[in-house]
Design a protein around this motif. Sequence first.
Motif, mmCIF file in Angstrom:
data_model
loop_
_atom_site.group_PDB
_atom_site.id
_atom_site.type_symbol
_atom_site.label_atom_id
_atom_site.label_comp_id
_atom_site.label_asym_id
_atom_site.label_seq_id
_atom_site.Cartn_x
_atom_site.Cartn_y
_atom_site.Cartn_z
ATOM 1 N N ARG A 147 -14.220 41.639 63.297
ATOM 2 C CA ARG A 147 -13.805 41.208 64.643
ATOM 3 C C ARG A 147 -14.870 40.336 65.304
ATOM 4 N NH1 ARG A 147 -12.222 46.444 64.152
ATOM 5 N NH2 ARG A 147 -14.052 47.224 65.281
ATOM 6 N N THR A 160 -5.104 31.305 76.113
ATOM 7 C CA THR A 160 -4.397 32.455 75.557
ATOM 8 C C THR A 160 -5.316 33.539 75.020
ATOM 9 O OG1 THR A 160 -4.239 31.301 73.441
ATOM 10 C CG2 THR A 160 -2.377 31.085 74.963
ATOM 11 N N GLN A 161 -6.511 33.157 74.518
ATOM 12 C CA GLN A 161 -7.405 34.158 73.943
ATOM 13 C C GLN A 161 -8.836 33.896 74.388
ATOM 14 O OE1 GLN A 161 -5.779 33.769 69.691
ATOM 15 N NE2 GLN A 161 -6.377 35.920 69.793
ATOM 16 N N ASN A 162 -9.615 34.978 74.538
ATOM 17 C CA ASN A 162 -10.996 34.866 74.998
ATOM 18 C C ASN A 162 -11.951 34.670 73.832
ATOM 19 O OD1 ASN A 162 -10.442 35.362 77.795
ATOM 20 N ND2 ASN A 162 -10.109 37.518 77.256
ATOM 21 N N THR A 189 -12.261 34.008 64.413
ATOM 22 C CA THR A 189 -12.702 34.474 65.721
ATOM 23 C C THR A 189 -12.688 33.297 66.683
ATOM 24 O OG1 THR A 189 -14.164 36.098 64.674
ATOM 25 C CG2 THR A 189 -14.566 35.611 66.997
ATOM 26 N N CYS A 190 -12.236 33.539 67.906
ATOM 27 C CA CYS A 190 -12.211 32.496 68.921
ATOM 28 C C CYS A 190 -13.638 32.210 69.407
ATOM 29 C CB CYS A 190 -11.331 32.909 70.103
ATOM 30 S SG CYS A 190 -9.559 32.962 69.708
ATOM 31 N N CYS A 217 -7.445 28.157 70.886
ATOM 32 C CA CYS A 217 -7.397 29.447 71.585
ATOM 33 C C CYS A 217 -7.288 29.231 73.090
ATOM 34 C CB CYS A 217 -8.664 30.264 71.300
ATOM 35 S SG CYS A 217 -8.752 30.960 69.640
ATOM 36 N N GLU A 228 -12.505 37.142 70.577
ATOM 37 C CA GLU A 228 -11.290 37.821 70.121
ATOM 38 C C GLU A 228 -10.936 37.363 68.709
ATOM 39 O OE1 GLU A 228 -7.922 37.659 72.636
ATOM 40 O OE2 GLU A 228 -8.994 38.318 74.437
ATOM 41 N N CYS A 245 -8.435 36.242 65.694
ATOM 42 C CA CYS A 245 -7.267 35.368 65.673
ATOM 43 C C CYS A 245 -6.883 35.089 64.231
ATOM 44 C CB CYS A 245 -7.571 34.064 66.423
ATOM 45 S SG CYS A 245 -9.121 33.269 65.878
ATOM 46 N N CYS A 278 -9.984 28.790 67.094
ATOM 47 C CA CYS A 278 -10.003 29.907 66.143
ATOM 48 C C CYS A 278 -10.794 29.456 64.922
ATOM 49 C CB CYS A 278 -8.580 30.298 65.750
ATOM 50 S SG CYS A 278 -8.497 31.725 64.645
#
Length: 376
Positions: free
Chosen positions: A142, A18-20, A34-35, A63, A23, A25, A73
């Motif tokens: 971020r 779902t997330q790189n 952060t992922c 993630c 990214e 979170c 995450c």
Amino acid sequence: MRLMSLLLVLLLAVTAFTQNIGERCRKPSNRPGTCVSIRECPVLLALLDRQNPNLSILHEARCGFSGRIPVVCCPDPVVPVTKPSTTNPPPSSAVQDVSNHRNVHLLPMDICGPVADSKIFGGKETGLLEFPWMALIGYLIRGEIGFHCGGSLVNERYVLTAAHCVTSLPNGFVLASVRLGEHNLDEEMDCDLETRVCAPGPLNFDVEEGVPHPQYSKKVMKNDIAIIRLKGRVPFSQSVVRPICLPVGLRHQNRNLDQEFLVVAGWGVTENGTSSPVQLKVNVPVVPLAKCSVIYQKIVQIGPSQLCAGGEKGKDSCNGDSGGPLFFLGLVGEEQKAVQYGVVSFGPKYCGTENMPGIYTRVGHYMDWILNNMRP
């Protein structure tokens, strides 16, 4: 450990990616993070070493995957910031002489404020490590570190900066690190091309604690001063980094600086609106408080705990210089020293506006507070 890792893979495999990596979170428990690869997140990785790991937290933190490696995450590090004490009395208008303060020995007066023979003194760009006390304050934003404030090293464990660089931060900003010994952010190694001398490289420290002044007010911009305690000690004997001197004794703490030219340095926004990768400096005249109060009377009240300097067109501290030092270069006793008298606080909307000086927190006014909050 291998069994637990296989179990985690099976646990995370029930959902699609779902997330790189990199990214932002907000999990588990809606905590910002952060992922990253599970291998790069000690907090969650440690759960696997427990006898009864909390698999629900690991499941919630998923993630996705990077190849076969689970991506989780990873929560942002929590940096303790001392909350303002409601029991502390309001600051007195009288300056407290710190000559005999119990912690004055924590200030390394013998090595502080070295003055280099700069070939470009009075110019705009500083010489290589001309001001070896300059610090960059880093924030985790971020998943990456960004430098958005300055500061000054005052001993092997502490950096002096502005309160607004430590507390009431913008959303998504986490006070994270301090960099010392930097000159050009765009260069891996800083060198003087003329002399072919290179600096040994910057030193990076995590933040152990941020301590803003308990009576700091963002609304009226008073008491805008803070200290940051580093994780680890600065190795003065192994580096060219050195602390700046602070004013000790009423003669220095109460010094009348009107019309004197002081130096402000940093990596702030330049006149073309961009941040400078290279450390810059400018000489600014101190403006009498009475005159400064009239200039700012419709904006904010200026008091004796502040200094005003600048007001010359195109010469000013600016965004990104916040928390940086305003200092005097000259004789202290029989030695040439740099003594910090101000901390960059705020200024006009447009930097370098003529007849609009910048406002600095007066360090001499807060020496008692600074020393009260320092530890060996």
